[in-house]
Structures are given as C-alpha cells and as structure tokens.
Design a protein around this motif. Structure first.
Motif, PDB file in Angstrom:
ATOM      1  N   SER A 127       0.826  -1.203   0.000  1.00 40.27           N
ATOM      2  CA  SER A 127       0.000   0.000   0.000  1.00 40.27           C
ATOM      3  C   SER A 127       0.864   1.258   0.000  1.00 40.27           C
ATOM      4  N   ILE A 187       0.935   4.118  -3.092  1.00 38.87           N
ATOM      5  CA  ILE A 187       0.612   5.527  -2.848  1.00 38.87           C
ATOM      6  C   ILE A 187       1.797   6.428  -3.174  1.00 38.87           C
ATOM      7  N   PHE A 245      -2.009   5.338   4.758  1.00 43.76           N
ATOM      8  CA  PHE A 245      -1.745   6.440   3.841  1.00 43.76           C
ATOM      9  C   PHE A 245      -0.750   7.418   4.474  1.00 43.76           C
ATOM     10  N   THR A 264      -4.985  15.462  -1.326  1.00 37.43           N
ATOM     11  CA  THR A 264      -5.787  14.268  -1.602  1.00 37.43           C
ATOM     12  C   THR A 264      -7.007  14.291  -0.700  1.00 37.43           C
ATOM     13  N   GLY A 267     -10.375  11.776   0.584  1.00 39.47           N
ATOM     14  CA  GLY A 267     -10.993  10.455   0.605  1.00 39.47           C
ATOM     15  C   GLY A 267     -11.960  10.350   1.764  1.00 39.47           C
ATOM     16  N   ALA A 313      -9.834  10.394  -4.121  1.00 43.34           N
ATOM     17  CA  ALA A 313      -9.404   8.995  -4.028  1.00 43.34           C
ATOM     18  C   ALA A 313     -10.529   8.157  -3.453  1.00 43.34           C
ATOM     19  N   GLY A 344     -11.172   4.194  -1.472  1.00 44.00           N
ATOM     20  CA  GLY A 344     -10.636   2.950  -0.942  1.00 44.00           C
ATOM     21  C   GLY A 344     -11.413   2.508   0.273  1.00 44.00           C
ATOM     22  N   CYS A 352      -6.274   1.812  -0.868  1.00 40.79           N
ATOM     23  CA  CYS A 352      -6.452   2.798  -1.932  1.00 40.79           C
ATOM     24  C   CYS A 352      -6.703   2.063  -3.240  1.00 40.79           C
ATOM     25  N   MET A 385      -7.417   6.507  -7.592  1.00 44.19           N
ATOM     26  CA  MET A 385      -7.103   7.898  -7.269  1.00 44.19           C
ATOM     27  C   MET A 385      -6.921   8.678  -8.566  1.00 44.19           C
TER      28      MET A 385
END
Length: 578
Positions: free
Chosen positions: A218, A222, A248, A321, A323, A345, A347, A353, A356
């Motif tokens: 992950s 990213i 993240f 970003t 989300g 994004a 997820g 994620c 994106m």
C-alpha cells in the motif's frame, strides 16, 4: 470488463516495511521525522529525528520482548496524534506483534468491547482517564490488562517514559539486542501486523487483519502515484486508528521519508499546516469544504481567495488528496481553479487505496483510475469488485463467516459493497452502496448516496440524508454549513439566533433552489418531495458521523424520526404535499 494498473508493487511488498524503515533511519538519522504541535500551539514543542524514532521504537520493542510479547500477540494503542503512536506502532512491527488501534473518541464501553474482541494483552494510551475507565470495567477479559500511559504520574499504571527507559537499559546490557535482532530478522510478509477496526458506518466494527505485505504494498502504491520523497512534508491529524492515517500516512512516511507535523487537536490543522509549510495535504471532504467556504467569504469581502488558501495551508502545498466520502464537485473545481489540485481517491480498510485521480488527469466527477497493483471489475449487478492482491486484507478477526462473505465465491475478488461504473478513459465512478438502498412502498428502489452528494454540492448544505424506507416517496434532512450561512446573514444584515436563522424564509428559498436543481436530474419517482432543515450540526461526538465523517444512518434515522414523520404527516394533509 476489468481494469488493472500494473507496476512493481508486488515486488516491493516482499520486503517488510520495518526493514525499509530501519535502513532509512541508518541513512538519514539526523533528518526530522516529526514536529509535535500540542493543542493550541503554533510552533512545535518537540522535534523527533529519524534516528531518535528508531532508537525509541527499538527500546520500546526490547521492553515488549521482556514483558513476554510473542509473535502474533495483540497490543492496543489508544491515543491521539502524538509521538506515542508512531513509536509504539513501529516497535510492534519490529517484534512481530499486532497493533490494535482504538479511536480516542470512543465511549468506554466501545473501547472495552474492542479490547475484548482483539484479546489484547497490553494497552498503550496517552490518557489516564482512559486507563481509569478500563480499570473500572466489570469485563473480566480486560479489567486486568497491563496499561502503559504516556505522561502517567504513578499509580497502577506504568509511564511510557519508564517503559522505554527500561527497554533502552536492556539493549545496553546486550542480551536484549540479540533477542530483538533475531525477532526482527524473522519477520515475513504474511505476518499479521495490525488489526484496523472498521468505522461502523454500516454495522458493528470488525477487525480487518492487515499483514506486513499489505503495509509495504500500500505504501509503495501511494508513494508511486503521488511522487512522494524525503523532501515532502505532511500534516498528521486524522486518527491513527483509521486506515487513512495508519497506512496512507504512517506507512507511506516510513517508506518515503516524508516528514510530518503531529497535530494533537484536529481543530488546529490549518494554522499548523501553514507554519509547518506542508507540501502534501491529505484530508477529508469537510476540510476542503471549509477551505472553499473561506474562499467564498474572501470573494464576498473583495479579497483574493488564493490568500485565504495560503493562510490556511501555507505557500508550499503542491497537491492535496481527499478520501473517505465524495468531495462536492463545486468544491473541487473551485479550489483547483485557485491553484490547489485535489486528487479525489477511493478505498476501504480492506483494500486501502483502490483508485485515485492523477495530477495530469484530474476528473472531478470520478475517483480516478485504479492504483498501481490494483485490478477492478464490475459485477453483473453493478458491484465494484477488486482483485485480491498484496494490497488486500486477509480477513476479519475471529469472523470467518464475514470473511467468506467479503469475497466472491472463488475467493479471488473483494466485494466492496459499492456500485460503480467504469468510464471510457478508465476512471471509476462510485454510484452508491449495493445494500444502501431505499425501498419505497411502491416497490421503487432508490440509491441515496448520489442524491445526497448532489444536494451537498451547494454552498449552504453540509450534510444531506435521504429517507423513505417503506414510504411512498423520498424526503430529506439537511444540515447546513454554519460559516457560509453566517456570512450570508451578515451580508443580508440579519442578526438572528442560529435556530431562527436556519429557518429563515430567504435561506430556505435558496436551499429549495438546490433541491429543485437536483430533482431536475432525477426520475420523477426518485425526487425529493419535501425536506426539513435541522439546526443541529452533525458530529462524531453526537454520533451522527464516524471518526472519518461518514454518515451513521441508523443513528440519524432514529434521532430524527419525529422530523421525518412530520414531513410525511404534512404531505398527507389535503393542503400539504402536491
């Protein structure tokens, strides 16, 4: 049809993130990893270098081994965005324990329930009040849990400083170093590294099992898309107990070397971000709505809206970003035009994620294209499926039936529970929840999420909740953006209490215009036939929102049942609804 984004994420996942972290600390021991901003502070109270982070985590890990923590043992962390989290999280990875994140805003009963569910042997916290609540629990499974408290002043708990000092002493003696080195060397990608409990917006929280492979894959995915490196600076203010900050944020920082400001109080995020001069800013839609509101107020006052952004984020942010939920298109387009590109994004905890937007191909009406290492397809019923990979969780803790149900019958594809569509350019559009459907008494089924997102694409509407299960038609509950409404009232020379202001005829007329605009895009049977405006502001503390600001429908439906009933009762009168 399926769509994939290929890269070397799978290869990166074969090296546990803890190994990459230690290598980075050895290369750049004097570089700043964290700047700590206590509540209300506009300058950091402490700086932690990568070398100091490594040393503190090694000392904590040595004491964990001395305590008797074995591979696979669960250890809980209940703390805000201070140094306790990153230090302990890395220590647990180094000794192959499983970090269990708990939300600091949770009620004592919720904390006790998750401690019991996880079977945690030990708890680290930054709150003596939390420790006291757990000590007072009548739950035998957690009443005797060992507790380490950052800043403790004695009593029945161990202070975190004492814990780490003891670990450092063990390392200096020598024997602990050998044991710890052996434990670190034994880490394998498929070891369980964390339990991340889902927010509970669609039911009871479940512990998602996260491996070292998931963490590494992950973080690599990213970092590749965002182009993050050691020169970047970020701000950490979302709860570490949620996947967004845990992965993240934390995991991507461990891989890339990006530094971070630790913000103890989330309400301080903008002044801290400006002082720290962040280059990358990750947040939830509500924060970008606040930025948008600030730019609109600046325009109304005749000042440059760009200055309003710079005053809050600083001059160096190159991208942001968003989300956790849909970002209103109006907000994204406005901020982008003012020089702040926001990469929407999408997820889930189960696959952090999935998609994106990219800097060179931003679309404000989609969540972008699949991330490196991620393959998606749309099932016959419209559900978005994600191919099981290094970036996918391993199942739910102690819930085999839920784990089986999370995947397709062949076990190869994760069921996201979201409806989606793939655009011609490969972008993914989320259109609603598979199970989040309103079934009207007429037999008509309505997906509320797109309607609610469209309603909040208004300067005045912060939250919209569609309602209508078992009724003849849908209605809506609307909560307003206080700053925007207050600014409008000032310009209109209105001086009223908030409870009266939200019901003002002129304001209601503007809200009605937005409802009419949305209704014009819907089938007649799906249109909002009536709405009510609440003077309440939805919050995590109030239970209407999860810690990541998703609507908790069961709470809202119950709490505002009288308001919904009143809408239908008014419509039933001969002089009412038409």
């Amino acid at each position: 049809m399926s769509l994939t984004s290929a890269n070397n994420v799978g290869i990166m996942a074969e090296t546990p993130l803890a190994f990459r972290f230690l290598a980075r600390c050895d290369r750049f021991p004097d570089a700043v990893a964290f700047a700590v901003y206590p509540t209300g502070a506009r300058v950091p109270s402490r700086m932690l270098t990568w070398g100091a982070w490594r040393d503190a985590s090694l000392a904590c890990a040595a004491r964990l081994l001395d305590f008797g923590i074995e591979p696979g043992d669960r250890v809980a962390i209940l703390a805000g965005n201070g140094l306790l989290w990153p230090v302990v999280d890395v220590a647990l990875q180094l000794c192959r324990a499983v970090g269990v994140g708990l939300y600091p805003t949770s009620a004592p009963a919720q904390i006790v329930a998750l401690l019991r569910d996880s079977g945690a042997r030990l708890l680290f916290t930054d709150s003596e009040a939390h420790a006291a609540d757990i000590r007072a629990a009548s739950e035998p499974a957690v009443a005797d849990i060992a507790i380490v408290v950052d800043g403790a002043r004695g009593g029945e708990v161990t202070s975190f400083a004492t814990w780490c000092d003891a670990g450092a002493h063990l390392l200096r003696e020598g024997s602990a170093s050998t044991l710890l080195e052996a434990r670190i060397a034994s880490i394998v990608p498929d070891d369980l590294a964390a339990l991340i409990y889902t927010s509970g917006s669609t039911g009871e929280p479940k512990g998602a099992c996260i491996t070292h492979r998931y963490l590494a894959a992950s973080a690599a995915s990213i970092a590749e898309v965002l182009g993050i490196d050691g020169d970047d600076r970020s701000v950490s203010f979302l709860p570490y107990s949620h996947a967004a900050e845990r992965i993240f944020g934390q995991s991507t920082r461990m891989l890339s070397g990006m530094s971070a400001a630790l913000v103890e109080d989330p309400t301080d995020v903008f002044p801290v971000c400006a002082h720290f001069r962040a280059t990358v800013f990750g947040g939830l839609p509500r924060l970008f709505e606040r930025l948008y509101e600030a730019t609109e107020i600046a325009r109304a006052n005749g000042t440059d809206p760009r200055d309003a952004i710079a005053a809050r984020l600083g001059p160096d942010v190159r991208l942001a970003t968003s989300g956790g939920a849909a970002l209103p298109q109006r907000v994204a387009e406005t901020l982008d035009a003012l020089g702040l590109p926001i990469l929407g994004a999408y997820g889930q905890t189960e696959h952090l994620c999935i998609a994106m937007n990219r800097v060179d191909a931003i679309r404000f009406d989609t969540v972008g294209t699949p991330m490196p290492g991620t393959t998606v397809r749309i099932a016959d019923d419209g559900e978005l499926l994600v191919r099981r990979s290094a970036l996918t969780f391993s199942g739910y803790w102690n819930k085999p039936e839920d784990t089986t149900a999370a995947f397709t019958d062949d076990g190869l594809w994760l069921r996201t529970g979201d409806r989606a569509a793939l655009e011609a350019d490969g972008s993914l559009r989320i259109t609603g929840r598979v199970k989040e459907i309103i079934a009207l008494s007429t037999g008509r089924k309505i997906a509320p999420v797109p309607i609610e997102a469209a309603l909040t694409d208004s300067p005045f509407i912060a939250h919209a909740v569609c309602h209508g299960e078992g009724r003849k038609f849908p209605v809506a509950l609307l909560a307003l953006r206080r700053d925007m409404v207050t600014a409008w009232a000032t310009s209109a020379q209105l001086s009223l209490p908030w409870t009266e202001l939200v019901q003002h005829a002129a304001l209601r007329a503007m809200v009605q215009e937005q409802v009419d605009r949305v209704n014009a895009t819907l089938a007649r049977t799906d249109r909002i036939q009536s709405f009510t405006i609440t003077d309440a502001e939805f919050s995590v503390a109030g239970g209407e929102l999860t810690p990541t600001l998703k609507l908790v429908r069961r709470v809202i439906d119950a709490r505002f049942a009288p308001a919904f009933d009143a809408l239908y009762a008014a419509a039933a009168r001969p002089t009412g609804h038409t």
